[in-house]
Motif scaffolding. Sequence first.
Motif: not given
Length: 682
Positions: A473-497
């Motif tokens: 059984r697949m479920s996503s309701h126990t997963i909580t997401f949040a923005p990650a500005a620090d990750v965006d900054a670290a991954m900008v050179a690789r073109g990832l968000v």
Amino acid sequence: MIAPFQNRYFVLSAYLLIAAASLWLRTGFPVHAIGPAGHDDYLFVRSAILLGAGQWLGPYDNLTLAKGMFYPLFILASKVAGLPLKLAEHVIYLAAALGFARLAGRLARSETLALLLFLVLACNPVLWTAYLARVIREGVYIGLCLGLVVLATALLDPHRRWAAGSPGRAVALAGVTGVVGGAYWLTREEGIWILPTLACVAFISLVSVYLPLGLRGSNLVRQVFAKSSVVVAALAVGVALVAIVAQVNRRAYGVATDVEFKAAGYVAAYGALSRVRHPHWQRYVVVPKAVREAIYAVSPAAAELRQSLDGPNGAGWREVGCRQQGIDPCPDILGGWFMWALRDAAAAAGHHRSGGEAEAYYVKLASEINAACAAGRLDCLPPRNTLQPPFRDHYVKDALALTPRMLKLLLRFEEGRVGSAPSIGSADRLRLVSAMVGPIEPPEVIPGRRSFSGWIASTPNVPAWLAIEDGGRMSSHTITFAPAADVDAAMVARGLVGRRFTVDPPCQESACSLIIDAAGSRQSLAVAGLEPGAAINRPDLVLYIDAVGPQGDSALADVLHQRRQQAVQRVAQAITKIYVAASPILFFTGLAGLCLALVAFRRDGGRFFLAGVGLAAAGAVVTRIALLSYLDVTTIPSLNLLYLSPAEPFALIVAMLGSWLGATAFWTSRQSRRGGTGRPAA
């Protein structure tokens, strides 16, 4: 010697004692915190934290404007005031209950009735259920509903001529009514349900002016004008508050609305999707897969939703909806959850970077579907602009058949089930919730279950999706997401968000797998094998685990506190048994009593108006049950005490007030037939 009920110190002491006892009982039911509830409980806490940080409702995403902002504001206000959230909610409710009790006592000329009403309302068992132990809007909504009706009744009371006697007090009361009305409207989305009750109060006020008071001609016109003026003033204040919130949202996010589920573009898109005819109708399914495929083929905007709606995100919403509905096999994403799945899908397609962009996308989606319908490329129903599914004749019959069960659930308080429940979620998340709302129920510690958190970065045009697989059984309701500005900054050179995530798996780690779906490539990781560090590191996808730990924290438990809590709950349980036994009988007795009082007191202005207000309270019960019955058979399961809870105070008012007025009317009529004057009210 002064009788006890004529001694104001005795009466004041009685009110204070009842209020103190009610607050003491409420402390026996700590918050049932649900950390993973990112669309409900935790969303309110997160919004309250952001409000307190001066960031309004925070960075924009598809959840920022999904629900009204008053409850997060109330959470913040209770935190600033130093009150635990549940006690703050209870203070609002007690204030509304006291207001109604005092109003009824004055109109009936009986302090005894006022005290009894306050006692009955203050010990309302619905306040002690696990439903209202959550960080959930109904906790304050129940008090706002009752408070709004009380204030409107005070404004419309024909026996107070505000304009002639004390216009300043009238203006103040109108202002308070408008503020409460605005808060009420900004708490939940179905605020219209209380309007019939308010209309009934206005009507009985008019009848009370014309019939018992005997006003005619210019006197009647002046009285009606005076009441209309204060009502308009109250309405203006409430509308202004909602408009201010909408304008703040426009400046912050680019869309002028208080809640995006009521925004014109989203409603239009949902209506357009639901107007396409189904090959085979299935209850609760608004846009089945076959219909989605037909829409994808004619609408480029809709085609952008395919990967999410027909991928792990859609599977998660499908699973949680069918589990809550008890439907097996599960046909598709059900209506009550499709509205969330649609917003998730639009966000995954990159259209929720701002409120203005989201609104424009939904307008485009609606126009493309409606154009395809007009051109005959889709087989469609007439144009629709609503979140309700297309009407079918049997819905009314089905809803009426459900009504007795709704009423039984309401009057018997779900057979007296009171108590909180163990909190759910990671220790860090629960500590954060507790810091904002006060004491929470400690979580149940289950060996073999652990939560984890981290971040995921993927290409911006095809965002990655996560889900938990438990026994297939697949479920996503126990997963909580949040923005990650620090990750965006670290991954900008690789073109990832990137996005940060927290997962509280609903299964033991040995049986759980984390599913990562990116660009059509699916990968599975055993939860038992997750450790801090990089779990996936590809050119187009990075998954990093920050922390892994057991769910729950036994340090949150306090043995002495639990013992006191159990003692309070035993008292509450005993009171609840009385309500469960007496409420159904008194409710129907009260209905008959209110009808008798209307006839018997047609020349007694105060009691006549009060009996009409009691029938308006019965109207609130009927309206709420009718709304939830219809929702239950068309869209989402609504046969529960949480959704019914706003109607509970009105049911108690009918039971207590109607029985009292009916008995008083019977006694008065009997004494009149005997030639007596009747016994004076206490």
